[in-house]
Scaffold this active site. Structure first.
Site, short mmCIF file in Angstrom:
data_model
loop_
_atom_site.label_atom_id
_atom_site.label_comp_id
_atom_site.label_asym_id
_atom_site.label_seq_id
_atom_site.Cartn_x
_atom_site.Cartn_y
_atom_site.Cartn_z
N ARG A 201 -9.65 2.82 24.89
CA ARG A 201 -8.74 1.74 24.49
C ARG A 201 -9.26 0.92 23.31
NH1 ARG A 201 -8.29 1.70 30.21
NH2 ARG A 201 -6.22 2.41 30.87
N LYS A 223 -3.49 1.22 9.05
CA LYS A 223 -2.50 2.18 9.53
C LYS A 223 -3.21 3.48 9.90
CE LYS A 223 1.98 1.15 7.40
NZ LYS A 223 3.01 1.71 6.49
N GLU A 265 -0.24 6.51 -5.96
CA GLU A 265 -0.29 5.24 -5.24
C GLU A 265 -0.74 4.11 -6.17
OE1 GLU A 265 0.89 4.77 -2.38
OE2 GLU A 265 0.79 6.61 -1.23
N LYS A 307 -3.28 -4.22 -2.20
CA LYS A 307 -3.06 -3.80 -0.80
C LYS A 307 -3.56 -4.89 0.15
CE LYS A 307 -2.13 -0.65 2.45
NZ LYS A 307 -2.67 0.72 2.50
N GLU A 317 3.66 -4.75 9.22
CA GLU A 317 4.86 -4.28 8.52
C GLU A 317 6.13 -4.90 9.07
OE1 GLU A 317 6.30 0.10 7.84
OE2 GLU A 317 4.51 -0.25 6.64
N ARG A 321 5.12 -5.74 3.97
CA ARG A 321 4.26 -4.57 3.84
C ARG A 321 5.06 -3.29 3.63
NH1 ARG A 321 -1.00 -2.86 7.56
NH2 ARG A 321 -1.43 -0.94 6.42
N ASN A 325 5.76 1.13 0.56
CA ASN A 325 6.25 2.48 0.79
C ASN A 325 7.28 2.92 -0.25
OD1 ASN A 325 4.74 3.14 3.17
ND2 ASN A 325 6.05 1.74 4.31
N HIS A 328 8.24 6.57 -0.52
CA HIS A 328 7.70 7.28 0.63
C HIS A 328 8.77 7.85 1.55
CE1 HIS A 328 4.00 5.56 -0.79
NE2 HIS A 328 3.31 6.01 0.22
N HIS A 332 8.19 11.46 2.23
CA HIS A 332 7.91 11.98 3.57
C HIS A 332 8.90 13.07 3.96
CE1 HIS A 332 5.54 8.17 5.00
NE2 HIS A 332 4.86 8.91 4.15
N HIS A 345 0.26 14.57 -0.58
CA HIS A 345 1.04 13.35 -0.29
C HIS A 345 1.47 12.65 -1.57
CE1 HIS A 345 2.40 9.71 1.63
NE2 HIS A 345 1.49 8.98 1.00
#
Length: 444
Positions: A201, A223, A265, A307, A317, A321, A325, A328, A332, A345
């Site tokens: 955990r 992330k 990026e 960032k 997010e 935030r 993206n 993206h 994606h 990517h």
């Protein structure tokens, strides 16, 4: 969507805020004191529109930082540049510099307990694992280091590969005082971070990114996660590292294609929030492509500052935030539809950025000069500006339907609006523009 809300109009600073309660849960209006900051508007019907323009946060600072007007050719010292990510008791430093893996005190101060598990892959491990083990143990005999070496590639960013990390940790009987170390690119960083978030955990972990993509983006902000066959990064957690150590010397072994991928990026930060940085990139892209050490160090530092500022204001997010993206959602869809690992990517994000820019232009939100500048800089970086020919309109739509930014069945997109360096995160757009963009870039 852009109508003026009638609930409230408070002001707040990034460092010290107080917000009065809105009259309803649906009506709110939030504006920062900085006139070039955020406005977040909503009305009772629909979804929020987030406008972003050149936000700067007083909570984020960089030591040894070059100013924009200084010569990038100035020699850097061995002392690292440090960018702080301010998240209260989860704050951490990003160390940036040459030869940092030869400075063991940087890593050792962030190791908790006496046992470390380094997670790397079969490409990066042979190059830097021994150096990292030495940095963790030099003058520190009480610390023991083990490693797990995963296969290299986006197609392995899945549950089956992730289980290899858990298997190793359980086999070694690691406890909650252990530290996981991610040594590699974005795939390794995402998987190691997710493993650290889930093992017992939550255990401590450190990021040592070795690609431009990971150094300027994925290693910063917490992330973590893995891909699913139906969509990228759909399984994961927000989990912050103890530190990020960016040794720019690791880029010496980076393939040219990986270098270009990471620059996608870098370009993104200029487009969404830092016009001066974008202008600097236009002048210095040949130096970046040639791996000029000073230019690359500056690009990494400024990207990390951007960032860190955004993450400090919106860790999980909630809205702001999401603007990171840009491109993206389309990108994606390319990665998922075309096959994980077929394109890197950053290559998919580059093509996705062009599609987002095309849609922004169709909506009348930007002028054609911005469109041309973006095409030009992506071509300079040798990045694709169209999706693979096998991508169809239906493929895009089916993957985008399960994107993480879908809310109440409506796809929210990050689009450019206004002068360079401004964007919106919104579901309030003419759907015809999206359809027209998809049909313009796909044969069917």
């Amino acid at each position: 969507m852009a109508s003026t809300a009638n609930a409230l109009s408070p002001s707040l600073s990034a460092a010290n805020s107080s917000i009065s309660k809105p009259k309803t849960l649906h009506d709110f209006y939030l504006r920062f004191k900085n006139p070039n900051a955020i406005s977040l508007r909503s009305k009772r019907v629909g979804l929020p529109v987030l406008r972003l323009s050149g936000i700067t946060s007083p909570r984020v600072s960089a030591s040894s930082a070059q100013l924009m007007h200084q010569s990038v050719g100035e020699a850097s010292s061995r002392a690292p540049t440090i960018v702080e990510v301010d998240l209260g008791n989860r704050s951490y430093p990003i160390y940036i510099g040459s030869g940092l893996l030869d400075q063991p005190e940087l890593l050792q101060r962030h190791v908790h307990g006496k046992r470390v598990l380094v997670v790397t892959n079969n490409t990066v491990g042979p190059l830097y694992l021994d150096k990292v083990v030495d940095a963790l143990t030099r003058g520190n005999p009480n610390v023991s280091v083990e490693s797990v070496i995963l296969p290299d590639g986006e197609k392995y960013k899945n549950m089956e590969t992730l289980m290899k990390v858990f298997d190793k940790a359980i086999e070694l009987r690691l406890d909650r005082r252990c530290t996981f170390v991610a040594l590699g690119g974005g795939v390794i960083g995402d998987m190691c971070g997710f493993a650290a978030a889930a093992f017992l955990r939550g255990v401590n972990f450190i990021q040592i990114p070795t690609t431009v993509m990971a150094q300027v983006d994925s290693s910063v902000g917490g992330k973590t996660g893995i891909n699913h066959t139906l969509g990228k990064n759909l399984i994961g957690a927000f989990y912050q590292p103890q530190c990020v150590l960016i040794d720019t010397d690791t880029l010496n072994t980076l393939p040219d294609r990986e270098l270009a991928s990471g620059l996608a990026e870098v370009i993104k930060y200029g487009l969404i929030r830092d016009a001066k940085f974008f202008e600097w990139q236009e002048k210095n892209m040949p130096k970046l492509m040639a791996r000029d050490p000073s230019a690359m160090a500056y690009a990494i530092k400024r990207s990390c500052e951007n960032k860190a500022e955004v993450v400090s204001l919106d860790e999980k997010e909630g809205g702001l935030r999401a603007t990171l993206n840009l491109g993206h959602t389309f990108g994606h869809a390319i990665e998922t539809g075309f096959g994980y690992g077929q394109w890197l990517h950053g290559e998919a994000v580059a093509a996705g950025t062009v599609m987002a820019v095309d849609m922004s232009y169709r909506l009348g939100w930007i002028d054609d000069s911005i469109v041309k500048r973006i095409h030009n800089i992506l071509q300079q970086a040798k990045l694709p500006t169209t999706p693979p020919e096998t991508m169809t309109v239906e493929m895009f739509k089916s993957v985008m339907a399960v994107d993480k930014k879908v809310a109440d069945g409506l796809l929210r997109l990050i689009l450019l609006k206004g002068p360079l360096g401004n964007c919106v995160f919104s579901g309030d757009y003419d759907g015809k523009a999206l359809d027209d963009t998809l049909h313009a870039f796909c044969k069917s």
